[in-house]
Design a protein around this motif. Sequence first.
Motif, PDB file in Angstrom:
ATOM      1  N   PHE A  43       0.696  -0.923  -0.138  1.00 51.16           N
ATOM      2  CA  PHE A  43      -0.217   0.052  -0.073  1.00 51.16           C
ATOM      3  C   PHE A  43       0.353   0.888   0.014  1.00 51.16           C
ATOM      4  O   PHE A  43       0.767   2.165  -0.667  1.00 51.16           O
ATOM      5  N   ARG A  50      -2.490   1.921  -5.859  1.00 51.84           N
ATOM      6  CA  ARG A  50      -3.131   2.614  -5.045  1.00 51.84           C
ATOM      7  C   ARG A  50      -3.836   4.194  -5.124  1.00 51.84           C
ATOM      8  O   ARG A  50      -5.115   4.214  -5.294  1.00 51.84           O
ATOM      9  N   SER A  53      -6.878   2.706  -7.352  1.00 56.34           N
ATOM     10  CA  SER A  53      -7.935   2.360  -6.566  1.00 56.34           C
ATOM     11  C   SER A  53      -8.957   3.250  -5.364  1.00 56.34           C
ATOM     12  O   SER A  53      -9.762   3.057  -6.232  1.00 56.34           O
ATOM     13  N   LEU A  54      -8.465   4.364  -5.563  1.00 61.26           N
ATOM     14  CA  LEU A  54      -9.057   5.234  -5.295  1.00 61.26           C
ATOM     15  C   LEU A  54      -9.417   6.241  -6.344  1.00 61.26           C
ATOM     16  O   LEU A  54     -10.739   6.730  -6.136  1.00 61.26           O
ATOM     17  N   ARG A  70     -11.297   5.977   1.632  1.00 62.82           N
ATOM     18  CA  ARG A  70     -11.406   5.555   0.151  1.00 62.82           C
ATOM     19  C   ARG A  70     -10.104   4.782   0.156  1.00 62.82           C
ATOM     20  O   ARG A  70      -9.816   3.371  -0.238  1.00 62.82           O
ATOM     21  N   ARG A  71      -9.390   6.061   1.245  1.00 60.86           N
ATOM     22  CA  ARG A  71      -7.938   5.414   0.963  1.00 60.86           C
ATOM     23  C   ARG A  71      -7.983   4.075   2.513  1.00 60.86           C
ATOM     24  O   ARG A  71      -7.176   3.507   2.282  1.00 60.86           O
ATOM     25  N   THR A  74      -9.104   1.303   0.417  1.00 64.49           N
ATOM     26  CA  THR A  74      -7.743   0.619  -0.386  1.00 64.49           C
ATOM     27  C   THR A  74      -6.563  -0.039   0.442  1.00 64.49           C
ATOM     28  O   THR A  74      -5.937  -1.034  -0.278  1.00 64.49           O
ATOM     29  N   TRP A 284      -9.793  -3.642  -6.583  1.00 62.49           N
ATOM     30  CA  TRP A 284      -9.879  -2.299  -7.114  1.00 62.49           C
ATOM     31  C   TRP A 284      -8.913  -1.163  -7.670  1.00 62.49           C
ATOM     32  O   TRP A 284      -8.577  -0.682  -8.027  1.00 62.49           O
ATOM     33  N   LEU A 285      -7.548  -2.423  -7.148  1.00 54.74           N
ATOM     34  CA  LEU A 285      -6.657  -1.983  -7.630  1.00 54.74           C
ATOM     35  C   LEU A 285      -6.016  -1.352  -9.008  1.00 54.74           C
ATOM     36  O   LEU A 285      -5.587  -1.526 -10.139  1.00 54.74           O
TER      37      LEU A 285
END
Length: 317
Positions: A43, A50, A53-54, A70-71, A74, A284-285
């Motif tokens: 991460f 990263r 993903s955000l 969101r962070r 992630t 999500w990455l």
Amino acid sequence: MTRSTLVFQRCLAFTLERLGYKVAQMPRAKVLRLGTRLGRLGFWLVKRPRTTSLRNLRLIYGDALTEAQRRELTRKVFEHFGRVTLDFYRSALRGDDNILELVTEIEGWESSKQALDAGKGLIGVGGHLGNFEIFARYAAKSGVPLTVVARDPNDPVFGAMVKKIRQSGGYEVVSKGGASLRKLFVALKKGEAIAMLTDQNSGDVFVPFLGIPAGTVTGPATLALKTGAPLIVSYCVMKPDSTYKIVVHEPLWPKENESEASLMTRVNLALEEGIRQYPEQYLWLHNRWKSAFEEKNASRWPSGYDLPALKAKWQGG
């Protein structure tokens, strides 16, 4: 592949090679803690996934999640994939009986058996959700004749390690690409199962995914429409007690004169159920909407969407 991603994959491969069979002898709880730490390292170390993903979470959840949330989500995604990677590595080294013990809940397994009994084969489709590697080994160990389509990792060192583990799983592994197509048709003709992940960015067709059109592969739909084999969405998620739950959806039988886009829309809708229930276990990455927001593909979107507004939201505007 970015340099940061390469560094992280090499770091993971080095860690696994260095620990070797020590991982197999470790208590599972310790292995999961180590995986969490490796994921947390990723991460902080790997910037582009990263950031991706955000951006994806902003697109899908909008104001329902703050930037801090969101962070945090992630970070949990990185930690999850650190855990399941080491868990799969440990379980594979200890033998498939260990993998069977890790799966403590199964939902809808009879659906796959009934579909196979129809004699047209079965096309298992899933996404980068939960622990798809353990699912493949579990299915093979349970007596399902299985051929898996796998995309080789970009880093050759990490890829060689993953390939070696996969080949010991009791199922056939074919690389993604046109050369493997004949093998898939042969497997289906024999009434066997094939499996593939369908949630990677593509330019084949643009259909809704988590409510937003995304570039989606049509290969599974093509196979289903040509052979009459059903598509079955399935995934294997980690439960709060760190055991696994397998979820198998009802077969999606191809309809008469159905289009590939229609069939893949049904696949995406089924897969969404798992992603929305277990968002911290989804990848999500990955740059899932890259093709969708490219200018050259604007005319290929289905009607009813405000493309400029969605693109601005995706970009952070």
